[in-house]
Design an enzyme around this catalytic site. Sequence first.
Site, PDB file in Angstrom:
ATOM      1  N   ARG A 107      23.778  30.761  52.190  1.00 62.12           N
ATOM      2  CA  ARG A 107      23.788  29.983  50.908  1.00 62.12           C
ATOM      3  C   ARG A 107      22.431  30.598  50.127  1.00 62.12           C
ATOM      4  O   ARG A 107      21.267  30.601  50.597  1.00 62.12           O
ATOM      5  CB  ARG A 107      23.516  28.668  51.198  1.00 62.12           C
ATOM      6  CG  ARG A 107      23.898  27.733  50.043  1.00 62.12           C
ATOM      7  CD  ARG A 107      23.727  26.156  50.388  1.00 62.12           C
ATOM      8  NE  ARG A 107      23.731  25.462  49.259  1.00 62.12           N
ATOM      9  CZ  ARG A 107      22.940  25.261  48.425  1.00 62.12           C
ATOM     10  NH1 ARG A 107      21.567  25.600  48.731  1.00 62.12           N
ATOM     11  NH2 ARG A 107      22.876  24.409  47.404  1.00 62.12           N
ATOM     12  N   LYS A 123      13.164  28.121  50.104  1.00 61.49           N
ATOM     13  CA  LYS A 123      12.617  26.930  50.749  1.00 61.49           C
ATOM     14  C   LYS A 123      11.265  26.897  51.070  1.00 61.49           C
ATOM     15  O   LYS A 123      10.575  27.851  51.308  1.00 61.49           O
ATOM     16  CB  LYS A 123      13.625  26.538  51.867  1.00 61.49           C
ATOM     17  CG  LYS A 123      15.176  26.135  51.537  1.00 61.49           C
ATOM     18  CD  LYS A 123      15.893  25.515  52.418  1.00 61.49           C
ATOM     19  CE  LYS A 123      17.278  24.984  51.653  1.00 61.49           C
ATOM     20  NZ  LYS A 123      18.205  24.518  52.704  1.00 61.49           N
TER      21      LYS A 123
HETATM   22  C1  PT1 Z   1      21.811  24.041  52.797  1.00 62.71           C
HETATM   23  C2  PT1 Z   1      21.631  23.394  51.734  1.00 62.71           C
HETATM   24  C3  PT1 Z   1      22.804  22.762  51.046  1.00 62.71           C
HETATM   25  N1  PT1 Z   1      20.441  23.304  51.111  1.00 62.71           N
HETATM   26  C4  PT1 Z   1      24.072  23.461  52.881  1.00 62.71           C
HETATM   27  N2  PT1 Z   1      23.921  22.888  51.738  1.00 62.71           N
HETATM   28  C5  PT1 Z   1      20.327  22.652  49.796  1.00 62.71           C
HETATM   29  N3  PT1 Z   1      25.170  23.566  53.486  1.00 62.71           N
HETATM   30  C6  PT1 Z   1      21.499  22.263  49.295  1.00 62.71           C
HETATM   31  C7  PT1 Z   1      12.754  23.081  50.756  1.00 62.71           C
HETATM   32  O1  PT1 Z   1      12.279  22.886  51.992  1.00 62.71           O
HETATM   33  O2  PT1 Z   1      20.697  24.503  53.598  1.00 62.71           O
HETATM   34  N4  PT1 Z   1      22.775  23.975  53.813  1.00 62.71           N
HETATM   35  N5  PT1 Z   1      22.640  22.205  49.882  1.00 62.71           N
HETATM   36  C8  PT1 Z   1      19.182  22.636  49.072  1.00 62.71           C
HETATM   37  N6  PT1 Z   1      18.077  21.812  49.914  1.00 62.71           N
HETATM   38  C9  PT1 Z   1      16.681  22.064  49.817  1.00 62.71           C
HETATM   39  C10 PT1 Z   1      16.125  21.620  51.284  1.00 62.71           C
HETATM   40  C11 PT1 Z   1      16.171  22.707  49.194  1.00 62.71           C
HETATM   41  C12 PT1 Z   1      14.733  21.629  51.532  1.00 62.71           C
HETATM   42  C13 PT1 Z   1      14.733  23.188  49.390  1.00 62.71           C
HETATM   43  C14 PT1 Z   1      14.106  22.755  50.485  1.00 62.71           C
HETATM   44  O3  PT1 Z   1      12.127  23.486  49.908  1.00 62.71           O
END
Ligand code: PT1
Length: 265
Positions: free
Chosen positions: A239, A205
């Site tokens: 995850r 992230k």
């Molecule tokens: C998570 C999650 C998810 N993240 C759950 N499901 C993502 N339960 C998808 C960035 O800041 O943390 N928990 N499903 C992916 N989402 C992101 C959000 C990907 C922020 C990247 C960022 O780069």
Amino acid sequence: MGILNVTPDSFSEGNRFASADAAINRGREMIRQGADILDVGGESTRPGADPVPEEEELRRVIPVIRALSKEVRVPLSIDTTKPGVARAALEAGACIINDVAAAMADPAMARLVAESRAGYVVMHMQGTPRTMQVEPRYDDVLADIAAFFRLTLARLEAAGVAEEQTVLDPGIGFGKALEHNLELLANIAAFREFGRPLLVGVSRKSFIGRLTGAATEARLPGSIASACLAVGGGVSIVRAHDVTETIQALRVSEAILDRKRPCTS
Ligand code: PT1
């Protein structure tokens, strides 16, 4: 929890069988590497991502869930905010709904969770993926998210969901500035008061990029560091994209944490 994205890439664009096949093979690989859960998603929720129509999301994820559920023994989770997609995924063999909108997007989701008895990940998000990183604001990020968990668990209970179905996730990167993400990861143990399993997603992230300058593909060390510290704070589900490396780091962390004596922080 291994991340299985079923979103079209430049290779398999226009060839659905190729993308489904690639995803199924990737799922098999993560299981060989030791993943305990596969999280299948057909709609990106990263910052700035656009929504995907339900028909398209179904076309992406259902063939993959159906194929994997026939041959693997690990639980499959569906990463979706749409009750229609969640329902079809459960029918195809998934048993966990991972809903980054925590049933706020559609009240039908709470009813589906109640009647299906599926596992349900309650994640906190401020805003929507498209706009969530535009000036995230909290009075006190820990207290605000604890209040959100309390309210959401009460709403779910009113809809007939058993507390035992739920897992709590603070939603790292979902409407959070760097300081909010760090505050949450440093104090994740505060959410143990709910008595529910905790999940975090930190893999690759942008907060890691903000801290280190590392490009997305070069964020594994930071992802692992955050995952290990989260587990030290009581998180039980991580995850992750990089299953082999993450499991090795978590095994070592857990072996050390198991030796911890009371009253030492
Ligand atoms: C998570 C999650 C998810 N993240 C759950 N499901 C993502 N339960 C998808 C960035 O800041 O943390 N928990 N499903 C992916 N989402 C992101 C959000 C990907 C922020 C990247 C960022 O780069």
